[in-house]
Write a protein that holds these residues in place. Structure first.
Motif, PDB file in Angstrom:
ATOM      1  N   SER A 108       0.813  -1.229   0.000  1.00  8.08           N
ATOM      2  CA  SER A 108       0.000   0.000   0.000  1.00  8.08           C
ATOM      3  C   SER A 108       0.840   1.271   0.000  1.00  8.08           C
ATOM      4  CB  SER A 108      -0.914   0.013   1.228  1.00  8.08           C
ATOM      5  OG  SER A 108      -0.118  -0.002   2.402  1.00  8.08           O
ATOM      6  N   THR A 109       2.119   1.165   0.369  1.00 11.11           N
ATOM      7  CA  THR A 109       2.951   2.370   0.454  1.00 11.11           C
ATOM      8  C   THR A 109       3.649   2.698  -0.872  1.00 11.11           C
ATOM      9  OG1 THR A 109       4.819   1.038   1.158  1.00 11.11           O
ATOM     10  CG2 THR A 109       3.472   1.994   2.901  1.00 11.11           C
ATOM     11  N   ILE A 155       1.898   2.396  -6.852  1.00 15.40           N
ATOM     12  CA  ILE A 155       0.579   1.885  -7.270  1.00 15.40           C
ATOM     13  C   ILE A 155      -0.329   1.731  -6.047  1.00 15.40           C
ATOM     14  CG2 ILE A 155      -0.605  -0.056  -8.373  1.00 15.40           C
ATOM     15  CD1 ILE A 155       2.086  -0.547  -9.905  1.00 15.40           C
ATOM     16  N   THR A 179       9.442  -0.783   8.637  1.00 15.19           N
ATOM     17  CA  THR A 179      10.739  -0.221   8.238  1.00 15.19           C
ATOM     18  C   THR A 179      10.999   1.062   9.031  1.00 15.19           C
ATOM     19  OG1 THR A 179       9.648   1.008   6.496  1.00 15.19           O
ATOM     20  CG2 THR A 179      10.544  -1.135   5.880  1.00 15.19           C
ATOM     21  N   LYS A 218       4.807   6.641   7.024  1.00 16.62           N
ATOM     22  CA  LYS A 218       3.973   5.980   6.016  1.00 16.62           C
ATOM     23  C   LYS A 218       2.584   5.666   6.573  1.00 16.62           C
ATOM     24  CE  LYS A 218       7.706   3.924   3.301  1.00 16.62           C
ATOM     25  NZ  LYS A 218       8.389   2.719   2.864  1.00 16.62           N
ATOM     26  N   TYR A 251       5.889  -9.875   6.182  1.00 16.76           N
ATOM     27  CA  TYR A 251       5.533 -10.730   5.039  1.00 16.76           C
ATOM     28  C   TYR A 251       6.197 -12.113   5.100  1.00 16.76           C
ATOM     29  CZ  TYR A 251       3.279  -6.817   2.585  1.00 16.76           C
ATOM     30  OH  TYR A 251       2.438  -5.793   2.221  1.00 16.76           O
ATOM     31  N   VAL A 303       0.120  -5.843  -4.505  1.00 13.60           N
ATOM     32  CA  VAL A 303       1.058  -5.057  -5.329  1.00 13.60           C
ATOM     33  C   VAL A 303       2.346  -4.819  -4.532  1.00 13.60           C
ATOM     34  CG1 VAL A 303      -0.587  -3.993  -6.924  1.00 13.60           C
ATOM     35  CG2 VAL A 303      -0.194  -2.910  -4.715  1.00 13.60           C
ATOM     36  N   PRO A 318       1.292  -5.659 -16.190  1.00  9.84           N
ATOM     37  CA  PRO A 318       1.391  -4.264 -16.619  1.00  9.84           C
ATOM     38  C   PRO A 318       2.656  -3.937 -17.407  1.00  9.84           C
ATOM     39  CG  PRO A 318       1.254  -4.474 -14.196  1.00  9.84           C
ATOM     40  CD  PRO A 318       1.598  -5.814 -14.760  1.00  9.84           C
ATOM     41  N   SER A 319       2.512  -2.987 -18.334  1.00 10.16           N
ATOM     42  CA  SER A 319       3.658  -2.289 -18.902  1.00 10.16           C
ATOM     43  C   SER A 319       4.009  -1.200 -17.874  1.00 10.16           C
ATOM     44  CB  SER A 319       3.285  -1.679 -20.258  1.00 10.16           C
ATOM     45  OG  SER A 319       4.401  -1.009 -20.821  1.00 10.16           O
ATOM     46  N   TYR A 320       4.608  -0.106 -18.276  1.00 12.10           N
ATOM     47  CA  TYR A 320       4.938   0.951 -17.321  1.00 12.10           C
ATOM     48  C   TYR A 320       3.667   1.665 -16.868  1.00 12.10           C
ATOM     49  CZ  TYR A 320       9.836   0.226 -18.076  1.00 12.10           C
ATOM     50  OH  TYR A 320      11.075  -0.346 -18.103  1.00 12.10           O
ATOM     51  N   ILE A 321       3.480   1.699 -15.538  1.00  8.91           N
ATOM     52  CA  ILE A 321       2.345   2.437 -14.982  1.00  8.91           C
ATOM     53  C   ILE A 321       2.879   3.829 -14.630  1.00  8.91           C
ATOM     54  CG2 ILE A 321       0.655   2.545 -13.116  1.00  8.91           C
ATOM     55  CD1 ILE A 321       0.724  -0.547 -13.062  1.00  8.91           C
TER      56      ILE A 321
HETATM   57  N1  LIG Z   1       5.118   0.591 -11.517  1.00 10.03           N
HETATM   58  C1  LIG Z   1       5.097  -0.104 -12.655  1.00 10.03           C
HETATM   59  O1  LIG Z   1       5.194   0.468 -13.739  1.00 10.03           O
HETATM   60  C2  LIG Z   1       4.942  -1.603 -12.636  1.00 10.03           C
HETATM   61  C3  LIG Z   1       4.903  -2.295 -13.843  1.00 10.03           C
HETATM   62  C4  LIG Z   1       4.774  -3.682 -13.820  1.00 10.03           C
HETATM   63  C5  LIG Z   1       4.654  -4.346 -12.614  1.00 10.03           C
HETATM   64  N2  LIG Z   1       4.700  -3.650 -11.454  1.00 10.03           N
HETATM   65  C6  LIG Z   1       4.597  -4.388 -10.175  1.00 10.03           C
HETATM   66  O2  LIG Z   1       3.595  -3.816  -9.353  1.00 10.03           O
HETATM   67  C7  LIG Z   1       3.972  -3.887  -7.982  1.00 10.03           C
HETATM   68  C8  LIG Z   1       3.946  -2.494  -7.356  1.00 10.03           C
HETATM   69  O3  LIG Z   1       4.728  -1.601  -8.103  1.00 10.03           O
HETATM   70  P1  LIG Z   1       5.079  -0.138  -7.576  1.00 10.03           P
HETATM   71  O4  LIG Z   1       5.551   0.626  -8.735  1.00 10.03           O
HETATM   72  O5  LIG Z   1       3.976   0.399  -6.744  1.00 10.03           O
HETATM   73  O6  LIG Z   1       6.340  -0.475  -6.653  1.00 10.03           O
HETATM   74  P2  LIG Z   1       6.990   0.371  -5.467  1.00 10.03           P
HETATM   75  O7  LIG Z   1       6.608   1.791  -5.544  1.00 10.03           O
HETATM   76  O8  LIG Z   1       8.437   0.018  -5.460  1.00 10.03           O
HETATM   77  O9  LIG Z   1       6.318  -0.273  -4.169  1.00 10.03           O
HETATM   78  C9  LIG Z   1       6.607  -1.577  -3.737  1.00 10.03           C
HETATM   79  C10 LIG Z   1       5.723  -1.914  -2.567  1.00 10.03           C
HETATM   80  O10 LIG Z   1       6.025  -3.257  -2.141  1.00 10.03           O
HETATM   81  C11 LIG Z   1       6.324  -3.253  -0.747  1.00 10.03           C
HETATM   82  N3  LIG Z   1       7.239  -4.341  -0.391  1.00 10.03           N
HETATM   83  C12 LIG Z   1       6.991  -5.345   0.485  1.00 10.03           C
HETATM   84  N4  LIG Z   1       8.007  -6.177   0.563  1.00 10.03           N
HETATM   85  C13 LIG Z   1       8.934  -5.714  -0.244  1.00 10.03           C
HETATM   86  C14 LIG Z   1      10.242  -6.164  -0.539  1.00 10.03           C
HETATM   87  N5  LIG Z   1      10.763  -7.259  -0.001  1.00 10.03           N
HETATM   88  N6  LIG Z   1      10.957  -5.430  -1.379  1.00 10.03           N
HETATM   89  C15 LIG Z   1      10.445  -4.306  -1.938  1.00 10.03           C
HETATM   90  N7  LIG Z   1       9.197  -3.850  -1.698  1.00 10.03           N
HETATM   91  C16 LIG Z   1       8.459  -4.550  -0.837  1.00 10.03           C
HETATM   92  C17 LIG Z   1       6.864  -1.854  -0.462  1.00 10.03           C
HETATM   93  O11 LIG Z   1       6.631  -1.601   0.892  1.00 10.03           O
HETATM   94  P3  LIG Z   1       7.561  -0.721   1.855  1.00 10.03           P
HETATM   95  O12 LIG Z   1       6.938   0.628   1.922  1.00 10.03           O
HETATM   96  O13 LIG Z   1       7.476  -1.421   3.140  1.00 10.03           O
HETATM   97  O14 LIG Z   1       8.953  -0.692   1.253  1.00 10.03           O
HETATM   98  C18 LIG Z   1       5.961  -1.015  -1.360  1.00 10.03           C
HETATM   99  O15 LIG Z   1       4.718  -0.786  -0.734  1.00 10.03           O
HETATM  100  C19 LIG Z   1       5.357  -4.530  -7.944  1.00 10.03           C
HETATM  101  O16 LIG Z   1       5.188  -5.920  -7.741  1.00 10.03           O
HETATM  102  C20 LIG Z   1       5.887  -4.297  -9.358  1.00 10.03           C
HETATM  103  O17 LIG Z   1       6.800  -5.284  -9.743  1.00 10.03           O
HETATM  104  C21 LIG Z   1       4.840  -2.294 -11.432  1.00 10.03           C
END
Ligand SMILES: NC(=O)c1ccc[n+]([C@@H]2O[C@H](COP(=O)([O-])OP(=O)(O)OC[C@H]3O[C@@H](n4cnc5c(N)ncnc54)[C@H](OP(=O)(O)O)[C@@H]3O)[C@@H](O)[C@H]2O)c1
Length: 306
Positions: free
Chosen positions: A8-9, A12, A34, A40, A56, A75, A149-152
Protein backbone atom coordinates in the motif's frame (compact mmCIF):
# COMPACT_ATOMS: atom_id res chain seq x y z
CA UNK A 1 -16.88 -3.95 0.74
CA UNK A 2 -13.52 -4.49 2.43
CA UNK A 3 -10.27 -4.70 0.42
CA UNK A 4 -6.75 -5.28 1.74
CA UNK A 5 -3.80 -3.84 -0.18
CA UNK A 6 -0.36 -5.46 0.18
CA UNK A 7 2.23 -2.94 -1.00
CA UNK A 8 0.00 0.00 0.00
CA UNK A 9 2.95 2.37 0.45
CA UNK A 10 4.30 1.97 -3.10
CA UNK A 11 3.44 4.12 -6.11
CA UNK A 12 0.58 1.89 -7.27
CA UNK A 13 -0.53 0.98 -3.75
CA UNK A 14 -0.82 4.61 -2.57
CA UNK A 15 -2.82 5.63 -5.61
CA UNK A 16 -5.15 2.67 -5.17
CA UNK A 17 -5.65 3.31 -1.46
CA UNK A 18 -6.68 6.90 -2.28
CA UNK A 19 -9.07 5.82 -5.04
CA UNK A 20 -10.72 3.01 -3.06
CA UNK A 21 -11.14 5.11 0.09
CA UNK A 22 -12.77 7.86 -1.98
CA UNK A 23 -15.17 5.28 -3.42
CA UNK A 24 -16.27 4.25 0.08
CA UNK A 25 -14.38 0.95 0.18
CA UNK A 26 -12.99 -0.02 3.57
CA UNK A 27 -9.25 -0.37 2.97
CA UNK A 28 -6.81 -2.39 5.06
CA UNK A 29 -3.41 -0.99 4.06
CA UNK A 30 -0.55 -3.41 4.73
CA UNK A 31 2.95 -2.03 5.34
CA UNK A 32 6.28 -3.30 6.63
CA UNK A 33 7.97 -2.28 9.84
CA UNK A 34 10.74 -0.22 8.24
CA UNK A 35 12.48 2.91 9.53
CA UNK A 36 9.83 5.13 7.87
CA UNK A 37 6.87 3.18 9.17
CA UNK A 38 5.31 5.95 11.29
CA UNK A 39 5.46 8.48 8.48
CA UNK A 40 3.97 5.98 6.02
CA UNK A 41 1.28 4.96 8.47
CA UNK A 42 0.16 8.60 8.81
CA UNK A 43 0.02 9.04 5.03
CA UNK A 44 -2.19 5.95 4.74
CA UNK A 45 -4.48 7.13 7.54
CA UNK A 46 -4.80 10.54 5.89
CA UNK A 47 -5.79 8.81 2.66
CA UNK A 48 -8.63 7.13 4.57
CA UNK A 49 -7.22 3.62 5.09
CA UNK A 50 -6.73 1.48 8.19
CA UNK A 51 -2.99 0.66 8.31
CA UNK A 52 -1.72 -2.75 9.48
CA UNK A 53 1.98 -3.38 10.09
CA UNK A 54 2.80 -6.88 8.86
CA UNK A 55 5.78 -9.18 8.51
CA UNK A 56 5.53 -10.73 5.04
CA UNK A 57 7.81 -13.60 6.09
CA UNK A 58 5.10 -14.85 8.49
CA UNK A 59 1.70 -15.75 6.99
CA UNK A 60 -0.10 -15.45 10.35
CA UNK A 61 1.14 -11.84 10.67
CA UNK A 62 -0.37 -11.02 7.26
CA UNK A 63 -3.55 -12.99 8.04
CA UNK A 64 -4.07 -10.77 11.10
CA UNK A 65 -4.65 -7.83 8.71
CA UNK A 66 -7.18 -9.72 6.58
CA UNK A 67 -10.09 -10.17 8.93
CA UNK A 68 -13.40 -10.11 6.96
CA UNK A 69 -11.62 -8.88 3.85
CA UNK A 70 -13.38 -9.65 0.54
CA UNK A 71 -10.42 -9.22 -1.83
CA UNK A 72 -6.67 -8.85 -1.41
CA UNK A 73 -4.91 -6.61 -3.94
CA UNK A 74 -1.29 -7.75 -3.98
CA UNK A 75 1.06 -5.06 -5.33
CA UNK A 76 3.98 -5.70 -2.97
CA UNK A 77 7.41 -6.72 -4.15
CA UNK A 78 10.71 -5.61 -5.62
CA UNK A 79 11.74 -4.82 -9.20
CA UNK A 80 15.51 -4.83 -8.49
CA UNK A 81 17.81 -7.12 -6.57
CA UNK A 82 20.60 -6.35 -4.12
CA UNK A 83 22.42 -8.24 -1.39
CA UNK A 84 19.50 -7.24 0.86
CA UNK A 85 16.67 -8.09 -1.52
CA UNK A 86 16.50 -10.98 -3.93
CA UNK A 87 13.52 -11.88 -6.10
CA UNK A 88 13.13 -15.31 -4.51
CA UNK A 89 12.37 -13.67 -1.15
CA UNK A 90 10.84 -10.36 -2.17
CA UNK A 91 8.54 -11.73 -4.85
CA UNK A 92 8.17 -15.54 -4.76
CA UNK A 93 8.28 -16.26 -1.01
CA UNK A 94 6.35 -13.08 -0.26
CA UNK A 95 3.58 -14.16 -2.64
CA UNK A 96 3.53 -17.68 -1.20
CA UNK A 97 3.05 -16.19 2.29
CA UNK A 98 0.41 -13.72 1.14
CA UNK A 99 -1.55 -16.57 -0.47
CA UNK A 100 -1.24 -18.70 2.68
CA UNK A 101 -2.46 -15.73 4.70
CA UNK A 102 -5.55 -15.44 2.46
CA UNK A 103 -6.32 -19.11 3.03
CA UNK A 104 -5.81 -18.74 6.81
CA UNK A 105 -8.07 -15.67 6.96
CA UNK A 106 -10.71 -17.09 4.63
CA UNK A 107 -10.16 -14.42 1.97
CA UNK A 108 -11.46 -15.89 -1.28
CA UNK A 109 -10.15 -13.53 -3.96
CA UNK A 110 -6.78 -12.10 -4.94
CA UNK A 111 -5.72 -9.54 -7.56
CA UNK A 112 -2.04 -9.56 -8.48
CA UNK A 113 0.39 -7.38 -10.48
CA UNK A 114 2.75 -9.51 -12.55
CA UNK A 115 4.61 -7.95 -15.50
CA UNK A 116 4.05 -7.49 -19.24
CA UNK A 117 5.89 -10.20 -21.14
CA UNK A 118 5.89 -12.79 -18.35
CA UNK A 119 5.51 -16.26 -19.83
CA UNK A 120 6.64 -19.83 -19.27
CA UNK A 121 9.61 -19.47 -21.62
CA UNK A 122 10.93 -16.38 -19.88
CA UNK A 123 14.68 -16.24 -19.07
CA UNK A 124 15.00 -12.92 -17.24
CA UNK A 125 15.28 -13.01 -13.40
CA UNK A 126 12.47 -10.55 -12.62
CA UNK A 127 10.08 -12.17 -15.10
CA UNK A 128 10.95 -15.66 -13.81
CA UNK A 129 10.01 -14.57 -10.28
CA UNK A 130 6.76 -13.03 -11.54
CA UNK A 131 5.95 -16.20 -13.50
CA UNK A 132 6.46 -18.28 -10.37
CA UNK A 133 4.17 -15.91 -8.43
CA UNK A 134 1.49 -16.35 -11.10
CA UNK A 135 1.72 -20.16 -10.74
CA UNK A 136 1.47 -19.96 -6.93
CA UNK A 137 -1.68 -17.86 -7.27
CA UNK A 138 -3.26 -20.02 -10.00
CA UNK A 139 -2.68 -23.19 -7.98
CA UNK A 140 -3.86 -21.72 -4.67
CA UNK A 141 -7.58 -22.38 -5.13
CA UNK A 142 -8.26 -18.65 -4.65
CA UNK A 143 -10.24 -16.82 -7.29
CA UNK A 144 -7.80 -14.51 -9.02
CA UNK A 145 -7.21 -11.81 -11.56
CA UNK A 146 -3.60 -11.43 -12.70
CA UNK A 147 -2.55 -8.20 -14.40
CA UNK A 148 0.59 -7.99 -16.52
CA UNK A 149 1.39 -4.26 -16.62
CA UNK A 150 3.66 -2.29 -18.90
CA UNK A 151 4.94 0.95 -17.32
CA UNK A 152 2.34 2.44 -14.98
CA UNK A 153 2.86 6.19 -15.13
CA UNK A 154 1.30 9.14 -13.37
CA UNK A 155 1.92 12.05 -11.08
CA UNK A 156 4.86 11.10 -8.87
CA UNK A 157 6.08 7.97 -10.67
CA UNK A 158 9.86 7.79 -10.32
CA UNK A 159 10.50 6.88 -13.97
CA UNK A 160 8.72 9.93 -15.45
CA UNK A 161 9.90 12.24 -12.65
CA UNK A 162 13.55 11.47 -13.39
CA UNK A 163 13.00 12.18 -17.08
CA UNK A 164 11.07 15.40 -16.38
CA UNK A 165 13.72 16.69 -13.99
CA UNK A 166 16.39 16.29 -16.65
CA UNK A 167 14.23 17.79 -19.37
CA UNK A 168 13.37 20.83 -17.27
CA UNK A 169 17.03 21.32 -16.30
CA UNK A 170 18.15 20.94 -19.96
CA UNK A 171 20.29 18.00 -18.82
CA UNK A 172 21.08 15.18 -21.23
CA UNK A 173 18.96 12.07 -20.83
CA UNK A 174 20.87 8.81 -21.23
CA UNK A 175 19.47 6.60 -23.99
CA UNK A 176 20.64 3.03 -23.58
CA UNK A 177 21.39 1.48 -26.95
CA UNK A 178 19.06 2.65 -29.72
CA UNK A 179 16.17 3.85 -27.55
CA UNK A 180 13.88 2.40 -30.21
CA UNK A 181 12.55 -0.42 -27.96
CA UNK A 182 8.86 0.03 -27.32
CA UNK A 183 6.88 0.62 -24.14
CA UNK A 184 3.15 1.02 -23.59
CA UNK A 185 2.62 3.41 -20.67
CA UNK A 186 -0.69 3.10 -18.87
CA UNK A 187 -2.08 5.91 -16.70
CA UNK A 188 -2.22 5.15 -12.98
CA UNK A 189 -5.71 6.74 -12.80
CA UNK A 190 -6.91 4.21 -15.39
CA UNK A 191 -5.18 1.43 -13.45
CA UNK A 192 -6.91 2.30 -10.16
CA UNK A 193 -10.28 2.51 -11.97
CA UNK A 194 -9.61 -0.93 -13.48
CA UNK A 195 -8.68 -2.31 -10.05
CA UNK A 196 -11.90 -0.86 -8.64
CA UNK A 197 -14.01 -2.54 -11.32
CA UNK A 198 -11.93 -5.69 -10.90
CA UNK A 199 -12.53 -6.10 -7.15
CA UNK A 200 -16.24 -5.56 -7.83
CA UNK A 201 -16.07 -8.55 -10.19
CA UNK A 202 -16.84 -6.61 -13.39
CA UNK A 203 -14.57 -8.81 -15.56
CA UNK A 204 -15.16 -12.07 -13.66
CA UNK A 205 -12.43 -14.16 -12.03
CA UNK A 206 -9.63 -16.57 -12.91
CA UNK A 207 -8.40 -14.36 -15.74
CA UNK A 208 -5.14 -12.76 -16.82
CA UNK A 209 -4.96 -9.37 -18.54
CA UNK A 210 -2.17 -7.38 -20.12
CA UNK A 211 -2.42 -3.99 -18.38
CA UNK A 212 -1.26 -1.68 -21.15
CA UNK A 213 -1.92 1.83 -22.36
CA UNK A 214 -3.70 2.94 -25.51
CA UNK A 215 -0.54 3.76 -27.46
CA UNK A 216 2.73 1.97 -28.18
CA UNK A 217 5.76 4.28 -28.24
CA UNK A 218 9.52 3.90 -28.35
CA UNK A 219 11.40 4.87 -25.19
CA UNK A 220 12.83 7.86 -27.05
CA UNK A 221 9.42 8.99 -28.27
CA UNK A 222 8.01 8.79 -24.75
CA UNK A 223 10.73 11.19 -23.60
CA UNK A 224 10.05 13.49 -26.55
CA UNK A 225 6.34 13.53 -25.67
CA UNK A 226 7.10 14.41 -22.04
CA UNK A 227 9.42 17.18 -23.20
CA UNK A 228 6.88 18.64 -25.61
CA UNK A 229 4.36 18.81 -22.77
CA UNK A 230 6.88 21.14 -21.08
CA UNK A 231 7.46 22.98 -24.38
CA UNK A 232 11.01 21.64 -24.46
CA UNK A 233 13.20 19.58 -26.74
CA UNK A 234 14.99 16.72 -24.97
CA UNK A 235 18.75 16.41 -25.11
CA UNK A 236 19.75 12.79 -25.61
CA UNK A 237 23.06 11.29 -24.62
CA UNK A 238 23.59 7.90 -26.23
CA UNK A 239 25.14 5.19 -24.07
CA UNK A 240 25.95 1.77 -25.46
CA UNK A 241 24.13 -1.11 -23.84
CA UNK A 242 27.50 -2.55 -22.84
CA UNK A 243 28.39 0.64 -20.93
CA UNK A 244 24.89 1.00 -19.42
CA UNK A 245 25.01 -2.57 -18.15
CA UNK A 246 28.53 -2.19 -16.77
CA UNK A 247 27.49 1.04 -15.03
CA UNK A 248 24.37 -0.63 -13.58
CA UNK A 249 26.64 -3.20 -11.92
CA UNK A 250 28.62 -0.47 -10.11
CA UNK A 251 27.55 0.99 -6.73
CA UNK A 252 25.16 3.87 -7.48
CA UNK A 253 27.66 6.45 -6.16
CA UNK A 254 30.19 5.36 -8.81
CA UNK A 255 27.90 5.32 -11.83
CA UNK A 256 28.79 7.61 -14.72
CA UNK A 257 26.45 7.15 -17.66
CA UNK A 258 23.47 5.28 -16.23
CA UNK A 259 22.46 6.90 -12.96
CA UNK A 260 18.98 5.44 -12.60
CA UNK A 261 18.55 1.92 -13.98
CA UNK A 262 19.49 -1.28 -12.14
CA UNK A 263 20.53 -4.31 -14.19
CA UNK A 264 17.06 -5.79 -13.69
CA UNK A 265 15.27 -2.58 -14.67
CA UNK A 266 17.43 -2.19 -17.77
CA UNK A 267 16.51 -5.74 -18.83
CA UNK A 268 12.83 -4.90 -18.53
CA UNK A 269 13.18 -1.55 -20.33
CA UNK A 270 14.77 -3.02 -23.44
CA UNK A 271 12.56 -6.14 -23.48
CA UNK A 272 10.24 -4.52 -26.05
CA UNK A 273 7.04 -6.20 -24.85
CA UNK A 274 3.82 -4.63 -26.06
CA UNK A 275 0.26 -5.83 -26.40
CA UNK A 276 -3.28 -5.11 -27.58
CA UNK A 277 -5.26 -2.93 -25.16
CA UNK A 278 -8.66 -3.86 -26.61
CA UNK A 279 -9.37 -6.94 -24.41
CA UNK A 280 -8.65 -4.83 -21.30
CA UNK A 281 -10.95 -2.00 -22.42
CA UNK A 282 -13.72 -4.46 -23.30
CA UNK A 283 -13.46 -6.53 -20.12
CA UNK A 284 -13.55 -3.49 -17.81
CA UNK A 285 -15.81 -1.29 -19.93
CA UNK A 286 -13.59 1.77 -20.11
CA UNK A 287 -11.68 3.83 -22.65
CA UNK A 288 -8.02 4.26 -21.75
CA UNK A 289 -6.64 7.80 -21.47
CA UNK A 290 -4.69 8.79 -24.63
CA UNK A 291 -0.93 8.98 -24.05
CA UNK A 292 -0.75 12.66 -25.09
CA UNK A 293 -3.30 13.49 -22.37
CA UNK A 294 -1.40 11.43 -19.76
CA UNK A 295 1.91 13.20 -20.36
CA UNK A 296 0.19 16.60 -20.31
CA UNK A 297 -1.24 15.87 -16.86
CA UNK A 298 2.04 14.46 -15.48
CA UNK A 299 4.03 17.41 -16.83
CA UNK A 300 1.48 19.96 -15.57
CA UNK A 301 1.68 18.64 -11.98
CA UNK A 302 5.45 18.36 -12.19
CA UNK A 303 5.96 21.94 -13.38
CA UNK A 304 3.52 23.25 -10.74
CA UNK A 305 5.73 21.68 -8.06
CA UNK A 306 9.06 22.75 -9.56
N1 LIG B 1 5.12 0.59 -11.52
C1 LIG B 1 5.10 -0.10 -12.66
O1 LIG B 1 5.19 0.47 -13.74
C2 LIG B 1 4.94 -1.60 -12.64
C3 LIG B 1 4.90 -2.30 -13.84
C4 LIG B 1 4.77 -3.68 -13.82
C5 LIG B 1 4.65 -4.35 -12.61
N2 LIG B 1 4.70 -3.65 -11.45
C6 LIG B 1 4.60 -4.39 -10.18
O2 LIG B 1 3.59 -3.82 -9.35
C7 LIG B 1 3.97 -3.89 -7.98
C8 LIG B 1 3.95 -2.49 -7.36
O3 LIG B 1 4.73 -1.60 -8.10
P1 LIG B 1 5.08 -0.14 -7.58
O4 LIG B 1 5.55 0.63 -8.73
O5 LIG B 1 3.98 0.40 -6.74
O6 LIG B 1 6.34 -0.47 -6.65
P2 LIG B 1 6.99 0.37 -5.47
O7 LIG B 1 6.61 1.79 -5.54
O8 LIG B 1 8.44 0.02 -5.46
O9 LIG B 1 6.32 -0.27 -4.17
C9 LIG B 1 6.61 -1.58 -3.74
C10 LIG B 1 5.72 -1.91 -2.57
O10 LIG B 1 6.02 -3.26 -2.14
C11 LIG B 1 6.32 -3.25 -0.75
N3 LIG B 1 7.24 -4.34 -0.39
C12 LIG B 1 6.99 -5.34 0.48
N4 LIG B 1 8.01 -6.18 0.56
C13 LIG B 1 8.93 -5.71 -0.24
C14 LIG B 1 10.24 -6.16 -0.54
N5 LIG B 1 10.76 -7.26 0.00
N6 LIG B 1 10.96 -5.43 -1.38
C15 LIG B 1 10.45 -4.31 -1.94
N7 LIG B 1 9.20 -3.85 -1.70
C16 LIG B 1 8.46 -4.55 -0.84
C17 LIG B 1 6.86 -1.85 -0.46
O11 LIG B 1 6.63 -1.60 0.89
P3 LIG B 1 7.56 -0.72 1.85
O12 LIG B 1 6.94 0.63 1.92
O13 LIG B 1 7.48 -1.42 3.14
O14 LIG B 1 8.95 -0.69 1.25
C18 LIG B 1 5.96 -1.02 -1.36
O15 LIG B 1 4.72 -0.79 -0.73
C19 LIG B 1 5.36 -4.53 -7.94
O16 LIG B 1 5.19 -5.92 -7.74
C20 LIG B 1 5.89 -4.30 -9.36
O17 LIG B 1 6.80 -5.28 -9.74
C21 LIG B 1 4.84 -2.29 -11.43
Amino acid sequence: MKVAIAGSTGFIGRNTVAKFAKEGIEVHALLRNTSEVEQKRKVLENLGAKPFIVDYSTPSSVAHALSEVDVLLHVAGASSQSVHTNFEESNVLLTKNVVTACLLANVKKIVYNSGLGVNQETTQCYFISKYRCEIIIKQSGLEYVIFRPSYIVGVGDEFSEYLLQNILGDKPIPIFGSGEYRIQPVFVDDVTEIYLRCVKGVAGWNKTFDLVGAKIVSFKDYITLLASALHKKPVFSYVSLEEALRDAMRPSSERKTNPYMSVDELDVLISDFVSDATPLERAFGLKLTPLEEIVKRIAYHFSKRS
